[in-house]
Design a protein around this motif. Structure first.
Motif, PDB file in Angstrom:
ATOM      1  N   ALA A 772      10.885 -51.489  60.701  1.00  0.00           N
ATOM      2  CA  ALA A 772      10.030 -52.271  59.813  1.00  0.00           C
ATOM      3  C   ALA A 772      10.212 -53.753  60.161  1.00  0.00           C
ATOM      4  N   PRO A 773       9.227 -54.598  59.846  1.00  0.00           N
ATOM      5  CA  PRO A 773       9.359 -56.033  60.151  1.00  0.00           C
ATOM      6  C   PRO A 773      10.514 -56.660  59.382  1.00  0.00           C
ATOM      7  N   GLY A 774      11.091 -57.715  59.988  1.00  0.00           N
ATOM      8  CA  GLY A 774      12.171 -58.438  59.329  1.00  0.00           C
ATOM      9  C   GLY A 774      13.529 -57.996  59.808  1.00  0.00           C
ATOM     10  N   GLY A 775      14.564 -58.757  59.375  1.00  0.00           N
ATOM     11  CA  GLY A 775      15.920 -58.460  59.804  1.00  0.00           C
ATOM     12  C   GLY A 775      16.704 -57.701  58.755  1.00  0.00           C
ATOM     13  N   SER A 776      17.811 -57.077  59.200  1.00  0.00           N
ATOM     14  CA  SER A 776      18.705 -56.344  58.297  1.00  0.00           C
ATOM     15  C   SER A 776      19.878 -57.237  57.938  1.00  0.00           C
ATOM     16  N   GLU A 777      20.411 -57.050  56.719  1.00  0.00           N
ATOM     17  CA  GLU A 777      21.482 -57.922  56.245  1.00  0.00           C
ATOM     18  C   GLU A 777      22.860 -57.256  56.262  1.00  0.00           C
ATOM     19  N   HIS A 778      22.891 -55.936  56.401  1.00  0.00           N
ATOM     20  CA  HIS A 778      24.171 -55.236  56.263  1.00  0.00           C
ATOM     21  C   HIS A 778      24.392 -54.278  57.432  1.00  0.00           C
ATOM     22  N   SER A 779      25.679 -54.131  57.811  1.00  0.00           N
ATOM     23  CA  SER A 779      26.012 -53.191  58.899  1.00  0.00           C
ATOM     24  C   SER A 779      26.477 -51.843  58.367  1.00  0.00           C
ATOM     25  N   LEU A 780      26.937 -51.799  57.103  1.00  0.00           N
ATOM     26  CA  LEU A 780      27.387 -50.557  56.465  1.00  0.00           C
ATOM     27  C   LEU A 780      28.472 -49.844  57.253  1.00  0.00           C
ATOM     28  N   GLY A 781      29.334 -50.633  57.884  1.00  0.00           N
ATOM     29  CA  GLY A 781      30.401 -50.050  58.695  1.00  0.00           C
ATOM     30  C   GLY A 781      31.355 -49.194  57.900  1.00  0.00           C
ATOM     31  N   ILE A 782      31.674 -49.622  56.665  1.00  0.00           N
ATOM     32  CA  ILE A 782      32.621 -48.851  55.840  1.00  0.00           C
ATOM     33  C   ILE A 782      32.008 -47.500  55.464  1.00  0.00           C
ATOM     34  N   TYR A 783      30.696 -47.489  55.204  1.00  0.00           N
ATOM     35  CA  TYR A 783      30.041 -46.221  54.866  1.00  0.00           C
ATOM     36  C   TYR A 783      30.075 -45.259  56.054  1.00  0.00           C
ATOM     37  N   VAL A 784      29.845 -45.793  57.234  1.00  0.00           N
ATOM     38  CA  VAL A 784      29.897 -44.958  58.441  1.00  0.00           C
ATOM     39  C   VAL A 784      31.298 -44.384  58.614  1.00  0.00           C
ATOM     40  N   ALA A 785      32.326 -45.209  58.365  1.00  0.00           N
ATOM     41  CA  ALA A 785      33.708 -44.730  58.450  1.00  0.00           C
ATOM     42  C   ALA A 785      33.962 -43.611  57.445  1.00  0.00           C
TER      43      ALA A 785
END
Length: 829
Positions: A772-785
């Motif tokens: 989708a257009p625009g940038g993302s603000e979060h990487s959600l690394g802890i959720y992936v872990a």
């Protein structure tokens, strides 16, 4: 191994056999010598120790010398194993039959087999070429020549060191030749990844090579091949022909052409990109490569050609469009597609059959498969000539009629011939082909009838009813009677040969004469069949170029029909290739990843639009595991497939001609060279930035992540700025987890932001895998872990640390904000 070490006995201790062995071994010191002794191939000394270890065969010792061997009939089992270890094998055969009273039989090396000159079906991979390469270097330039003796394909090219190394990687030769005085240079260049062989420096001579090539092709010059100006390539090619001669490969009529690899005709893809996109092999142990998905070819020839097409995609729009059009017409014509696919199943590997014919390694059964293949090709030709499509008619007309070759074979060879022409068999040449052969066969194969008749006559003459006719290797044919028969019944022309416990054996002049005729007939049948077979091969060799041409057309038809089948099964669409520099992909998919889903609709497609005017660079952000890398890879793969001539996994694709695809995707390191992940990343990125062209397409994934955050962000920003401001304006996909790059679209007009949509439902994260257009603000690394199975205690602590870091960051931002306000107030005063 030096000459001194090859002597197995001191001179005074040498037996005639070992003297003969040592004399031959000293002529071939760089080989394992398989020395025929009766029905066995024997190895001695160091060769025996090595073969025993590699082949797991018994090692024995006689008179202080080691021996190891195997039966001659097992050579097709053991030879491939030795070749796969990269060894050179000299096969030394007995050149005459052993005779009584003769000390030693004549022996000689009949063939030298090396990794690059293998012809054995147990060594060769059916859908892969087996190239022998030769490289010649002068100053900063190299000439490269490649030959597949099993198919007759012969190439040459000249370029700088890095480009030649890329060609070597693409062709993956089984053996590389280079001059002895350049050993250090090539050891460093090739990093011991290939089997190599050192050639004496004097052979790398231009005049010598030019003469070798013109003599072989029977021409006055090489201008007709378009290679006359390639001095280094000509030297490398001449070395290959010299090497063939040195390894006893004299019959090479099937090497009928030599082609220059025209770099300007192909889309350039470097080794990094082939690896990153997993074109020919997967980075993961159980992963699937692109070629495994694309390869629906049926013939070995088609499989090899597909690999070649993928290695060298076209950039000639007319040629690409022609491939697409043929694929489309086969795709839309179910009858012709089914016909082609069914018929291709019965076509054998004509290219390698032709090579075996030329070299003299063909057997009757293999030659008969050529007849079967040519019959099918004639049916394909006739079917295409009946079609309404001009393209199909052109294909039909391009196939030469070969029914005369097929008829020669079927009129000469039996329908189900054996693998070899053998003494006493006489079942290779058809009855009626040779009157002389038929008469000798009648004599030879009517033995039982003749002996039964002779036995009946002797019974009537002698009045002895219990006479038998027997045979053994000592006496040949004999009459056998019981010992209690009265001697006066035994005729005078019977000659006694043996007395046993219960019987006696006799011969007669008539029996011996017949036996002599039989033995003579056996040899005559063998000689006649062999002569007729060789004459047939010589006849076929006259039309070798026709056969090679048809084989290439069948291979192309196989690949193009496999593309149509692939498109039909996977809902691929015909791409539009044009001369623009724009890229438009509607609902693009990754052809490999989508295969992992049970339903064809499970994979989430995405659109990609790039152009040089207002959307040159797309910065794609999103959490880890959200699918950013897959989107990058699938776009590059779609471009590659389109340029190969294949339909693509998308709803619609309009692709401006691309001449280079570059990628920097995935983390890797090169510990053996002391290079870290970050160093490899920088090397690959530098290679891209230093080799840009007007029509380059770039995919860059997570550039800068191998170093500290601020260094990484700085490098990533700098690279994006460089690409945006570059005069060539290469179209680029740039995936990153650095959200700090999101504001670059405000400063640079041809940069646009996209992000992968993520939804949060009841504290769970759902990756939508949709751009989708625009940038993302979060990487959600802890959720992936968390979803990876990380212990709960660690996840809780990570959340606590993250919250603390965010609070500290906010505090610092507030302090900086206050300081900025104070500075502004002071400035106003």
């Amino acid at each position: 191994m030096n000459k001194k070490n090859t002597i197995l006995y001191k001179k005074k201790e040498e037996t005639p056999l070992m003297k003969q062995y040592n004399d031959i071994k000293n002529k071939y010191p760089d080989t394992i010598l398989l020395f025929q002794v009766g029905d066995f191939y024997e190895t001695f000394g160091e060769d025996a120790i090595k073969c025993s270890e590699l082949l797991n065969i018994v090692l024995t010792k006689r008179s202080s010398i080691y021996l190891a061997g195997f039966p001659c009939h097992s050579i097709n089992t053991y030879l491939p194993k030795l070749i796969k270890f990269g060894l050179r094998i000299a096969i030394c055969d007995q050149l005459e039959e052993s005779k009584k009273g003769k000390n030693i039989v004549k022996r000689g090396v009949t063939e030298i087999v090396t990794p690059g000159l293998a012809l054995n079906d147990n060594i060769l991979k059916t859908k892969s070429n087996n190239f022998l390469a030769s490289v010649h270097v002068e100053k900063n330039d190299l000439g490269l020549s490649l030959l597949d003796i099993s198919t007759g394909e012969f190439f040459l090219v000249e370029d700088n060191t890095s480009k030649i190394l890329q060609y070597i990687t693409h062709f993956n030769p089984s053996e590389i030749l280079f001059q002895r005085n350049k050993k250090d240079f090539f050891d460093k260049l090739l990093k011991k990844k290939y089997h190599t062989f050192l050639i004496e420096d004097w052979i790398f001579d231009y005049s010598f090579a030019y003469e070798k090539l013109t003599l072989h092709f029977k021409t006055n010059s090489l201008k007709g091949f378009g290679i006359n100006d390639l001095k280094l390539g000509i030297i490398a090619s001449g070395v290959i022909l010299s090497y063939l001669h040195d390894t006893h490969h004299f019959k090479i009529q099937h090497i009928s052409n030599i082609r220059k690899i025209r770099k300007e005709e192909y889309l350039w893809i470097d080794d990094f990109t082939f690896r990153n996109l997993e074109i020919f092999s997967s980075i993961n142990k159980d992963g699937i490569s692109l070629i495994e998905i694309m390869d629906q070819t049926i013939t070995p020839m088609g499989g090899r050609l597909l690999k070649n097409w993928i290695s060298f995609p076209l950039i000639n729009i007319d040629c690409i469009k022609k491939r697409h059009q043929i694929v489309l017409e086969i795709y839309e014509n179910n009858k012709i597609r089914t016909f082609i696919r069914n018929k291709l199943k019965y076509i054998y590997d004509i290219e390698r059959i032709i090579s075996k014919i030329a070299i003299g390694k063909i057997n009757p059964r293999e030659l008969f498969t050529l007849h079967k293949s040519l019959e099918i090709i004639e049916k394909i030709r006739n079917e295409f000539l009946k079609q309404k499509s001009d393209l199909f008619i052109d294909i039909g007309n391009s196939l030469d009629k070969c029914d005369f070759i097929s008829k020669k074979i079927i009129q000469t060879i039996e329908k189900d011939p054996p693998n070899q022409i053998e003494k006493g068999k006489g079942n290779v040449i058809v009855k009626g082909f040779s009157k002389e052969l038929d008469e000798i066969r009648t004599l030879y194969f009517s033995q039982k009838e003749y002996l039964d008749k002779l036995l009946l006559e002797e019974q009537l003459k002698t009045k002895i009813q219990n006479i038998k006719i027997g045979y053994n290797n000592i006496f040949g044919y004999f009459f056998e009677i019981r010992r209690n028969i009265k001697k006066n019944k035994i005729p005078s022309y019977w000659i006694q040969r043996q007395t046993l416990a219960n019987s006696e054996r006799y011969i007669t002049e008539r029996l011996k004469n017949y036996e002599s005729k039989i033995f003579s007939a056996e040899l005559k049948i063998f000689i006649l069949e062999k002569k007729i077979f060789i004459d047939l091969i010589d006849e076929i060799l006259k039309d070798i170029k026709i056969l090679q041409k048809n084989a290439k057309i069948i291979a192309k038809l196989d690949v193009l029909s496999s593309f149509s089948n692939l498109a039909l099964e996977n809902c691929y669409t015909k791409p539009i290739i044009n001369k623009s520099t724009d890229l438009f992909i509607k609902d693009g998919r990754h052809p490999v990843i989508e295969k992992k889903f049970i339903s064809k609709t499970s994979y989430i497609p995405n659109d990609i639009i790039l152009n040089k005017s207002n959307q040159q660079i797309l910065i794609i952000t999103g959490p880890n595991m959200s699918g950013k890398s897959a989107i990058l890879r699938q776009t590059a793969i779609i471009i590659l497939m389109a340029h190969v001539g294949c339909f693509v996994p998308a709803k619609e694709a309009k692709i401006g001609l691309i001449d280079k695809i570059f990628s920097r995707v995935g983390a890797s390191d090169n510990i053996s060279l002391g290079e870290s992940t970050f160093m490899v990343e920088m090397n690959e990125t530098a290679n891209i930035l230093n080799n840009l062209s007007k029509r380059s397409f770039l995919i860059l994934d997570e550039i800068g992540r191998g170093t500290s955050t601020y260094d990484g962000i700085s490098i990533a920003k700098s690279i994006i700025e460089f690409l945006h401001e570059h005069s060539l304006r290469p179209i680029t996909l740039f995936a990153t987890h650095y959200h700090e790059l999101n504001n670059m679209n405000l400063l640079f007009k041809r940069i646009k932001n996209l992000h992968v949509i993520v939804k949060k439902i009841n504290n769970n994260i759902i990756f939508m895998r949709k751009l989708a257009p625009g940038g993302s603000e979060h990487s959600l690394g802890i959720y992936v872990a968390k979803i990876s199975g990380m212990p709960k205690k660690i996840i809780c602590r990570a959340k606590s640390i993250l919250k603390q870091n965010i609070n500290e960051k906010n505090k610092k931002e507030k302090i900086f904000s206050y300081l900025k306000e104070i500075k502004n107030l002071l400035d106003d005063k």
